[in-house]
Design an enzyme around this catalytic site. Sequence first.
Site, mmCIF file in Angstrom:
data_model
loop_
_atom_site.group_PDB
_atom_site.id
_atom_site.type_symbol
_atom_site.label_atom_id
_atom_site.label_comp_id
_atom_site.label_asym_id
_atom_site.label_seq_id
_atom_site.Cartn_x
_atom_site.Cartn_y
_atom_site.Cartn_z
ATOM 1 N N ASP A 194 37.443 32.114 36.849
ATOM 2 C CA ASP A 194 38.332 32.899 37.699
ATOM 3 C C ASP A 194 37.523 33.305 38.930
ATOM 4 O OD1 ASP A 194 39.703 34.892 38.990
ATOM 5 O OD2 ASP A 194 40.118 36.090 37.199
ATOM 6 N N LYS A 204 43.622 37.394 48.528
ATOM 7 C CA LYS A 204 42.364 38.152 48.594
ATOM 8 C C LYS A 204 41.379 37.494 49.557
ATOM 9 C CE LYS A 204 42.699 39.483 43.711
ATOM 10 N NZ LYS A 204 43.244 40.832 43.659
ATOM 11 N N GLN A 219 37.523 36.981 42.900
ATOM 12 C CA GLN A 219 36.701 37.937 43.655
ATOM 13 C C GLN A 219 35.445 37.284 44.220
ATOM 14 O OE1 GLN A 219 37.629 40.971 44.384
ATOM 15 N NE2 GLN A 219 39.294 41.333 42.939
ATOM 16 N N HIS A 234 39.780 40.420 34.118
ATOM 17 C CA HIS A 234 41.108 40.877 34.563
ATOM 18 C C HIS A 234 42.125 40.426 33.514
ATOM 19 C CE1 HIS A 234 44.753 40.857 37.097
ATOM 20 N NE2 HIS A 234 44.101 41.598 37.977
ATOM 21 N N CYS A 282 43.725 46.481 36.143
ATOM 22 C CA CYS A 282 44.144 45.355 35.293
ATOM 23 C C CYS A 282 43.003 44.889 34.401
ATOM 24 C CB CYS A 282 44.684 44.189 36.126
ATOM 25 S SG CYS A 282 46.156 44.606 37.039
HETATM 26 C C1 LIG Z 1 39.113 38.889 38.978
HETATM 27 C C2 LIG Z 1 40.600 38.811 39.194
HETATM 28 N N1 LIG Z 1 41.305 37.886 38.535
HETATM 29 C C3 LIG Z 1 42.631 37.776 38.686
HETATM 30 C C4 LIG Z 1 43.328 38.596 39.542
HETATM 31 C C5 LIG Z 1 44.806 38.414 39.689
HETATM 32 O O1 LIG Z 1 45.113 37.967 40.976
HETATM 33 P P1 LIG Z 1 46.615 37.556 41.329
HETATM 34 O O2 LIG Z 1 47.428 38.794 41.109
HETATM 35 O O3 LIG Z 1 46.580 37.138 42.771
HETATM 36 O O4 LIG Z 1 47.003 36.465 40.413
HETATM 37 C C6 LIG Z 1 42.634 39.580 40.248
HETATM 38 C C7 LIG Z 1 43.371 40.524 41.121
HETATM 39 O O5 LIG Z 1 43.078 41.687 41.205
HETATM 40 C C8 LIG Z 1 41.231 39.695 40.067
HETATM 41 O O6 LIG Z 1 40.532 40.618 40.720
#
Ligand SMILES: Cc1ncc(COP(=O)(O)O)c(C=O)c1O
Length: 455
Positions: free
Chosen positions: A246, A272, A249, A168, A412
């Site tokens: 990260d 999430k 997910q 992401h 993203c």
């Molecule tokens: C794998 C991953 N990392 C980071 C993010 C970013 O999350 P946030 O907008 O809550 O910081 C997302 C959100 O779609 C994601 O799916």
Amino acid sequence: MSTSTSQQPGDAVAGEKLRAGAPRVDSGASAPATQTSNFGPTSNFGPTSLSLDVRGDFPILTREFEGKPLVYLDSGATSQKPRSVIEAMDAYYEQRNANVHRGVYPLAQEADAAYDGARAKVARFVGWEPKTTIFTKNVTEAINLVAYAWGRANVGPGDAVVTTQMEHHANIVPWQQLCKAKGAQLRYLEVDERGEICLAQLDRELAAGDVKLVAFTQVSNVLGTILPVAEMVARIRAAGALSLIDGAQAVPHMPVDASAIGADFYAWTGHKALGPTGIGVLHGRAEILKEMEPFLTGGDMIASVSFEGATWNELPYKFEAGTPPIAEAVGLGAAVDYLQELGMERVRDHERELTAYMMDRLAEVPGLRVVGPPEAERRGGLASFTIEGMHAHDIAELASREGVCVRAGHHCAQPLMRCLGVSATARASVGVYNERQDIDALVESLLAGRRVFEL
Ligand SMILES: Cc1ncc(COP(=O)(O)O)c(C=O)c1O
């Protein structure tokens, strides 16, 4: 996908309804833990054999759009919230609202207990210590915290940061900025045709001897791939580098023991994971956090301030400047209570079976191609796909006419889209509240969409 292994920063590459707050799983305990993809095309409507059957806990799922029931398949973007989370936040504002860490009166002490009590629950949920569990605004801010507070002090010219092609933007751009500012190199682990990364390439990168940190996702938000994170962390540590995962997910969908995985930093996001927006989490190793300078500065994160300078508060407060997201922490605490009560093994079993069903049913749609690993076992609860002759946005728009919510776009992850050779995909992602009939509705909407396009 063959792209260079060493990119410079900036290079884009290649059964029963449940009461609120008291979730209960059905008695499908004797069902097999892993259901492989052999469901018939006209499979029965209704719960999976490993069903959690918790729809009644989610008030929003009673909504209809133009007479069609809401079919929510966008939990990868944000989850829906159970009543217990909504009520916990309401109760906080109705009964306990005060600022934290600065009042001596009983109401303020109740607010303190609510906030730090939530931290303890959230930390315990992933097997971490509360003292080294920092609340942030979201996972994006958690990663930025590390990139700034650790990165600016520890990464310099001649050093490298490694990430993967499937990240992401939240786990790419902070490292690009860091490497640009410090004259370091950012390199990417490639994603192969099956949507996997190659551990041998990780070894080669580490063998170069210049890697300071490797940052990677546990579950890809586009491919669904589940990475072998514990194995990666072991190799990274053996090479003397730090690791950041990260878990955005992963944490909402499967059991995660961050201590057992052993990463130096593990970040995730509340919204999430059935929690509210506005709160994320960073777990960090104590000895590293203690050495780090603060990220944001101001109130609450100081021990003392004079006109000449300041000293820092103890962990975790050193990294929580200003009034924190108190009600949001309370909401996230209620969310992890809810998930814990369901049992994360059962959450994973339910979603894996649903994903297997989704993969099978999507295969019935002519021209549809799913990206990422074919086996449900290898993926989180999502499927990103294209349909020949239809743009992803048309797929999502036509699905929405049937009440079906799926995401379309680059998710993203623009560099990954380039690797996949597409500008966008549609993505269906499941949560604890989804059932087979949601997948059936999705497939019907896709078939209807193809008819609109006369395909
Ligand atoms: C794998 C991953 N990392 C980071 C993010 C970013 O999350 P946030 O907008 O809550 O910081 C997302 C959100 O779609 C994601 O799916």
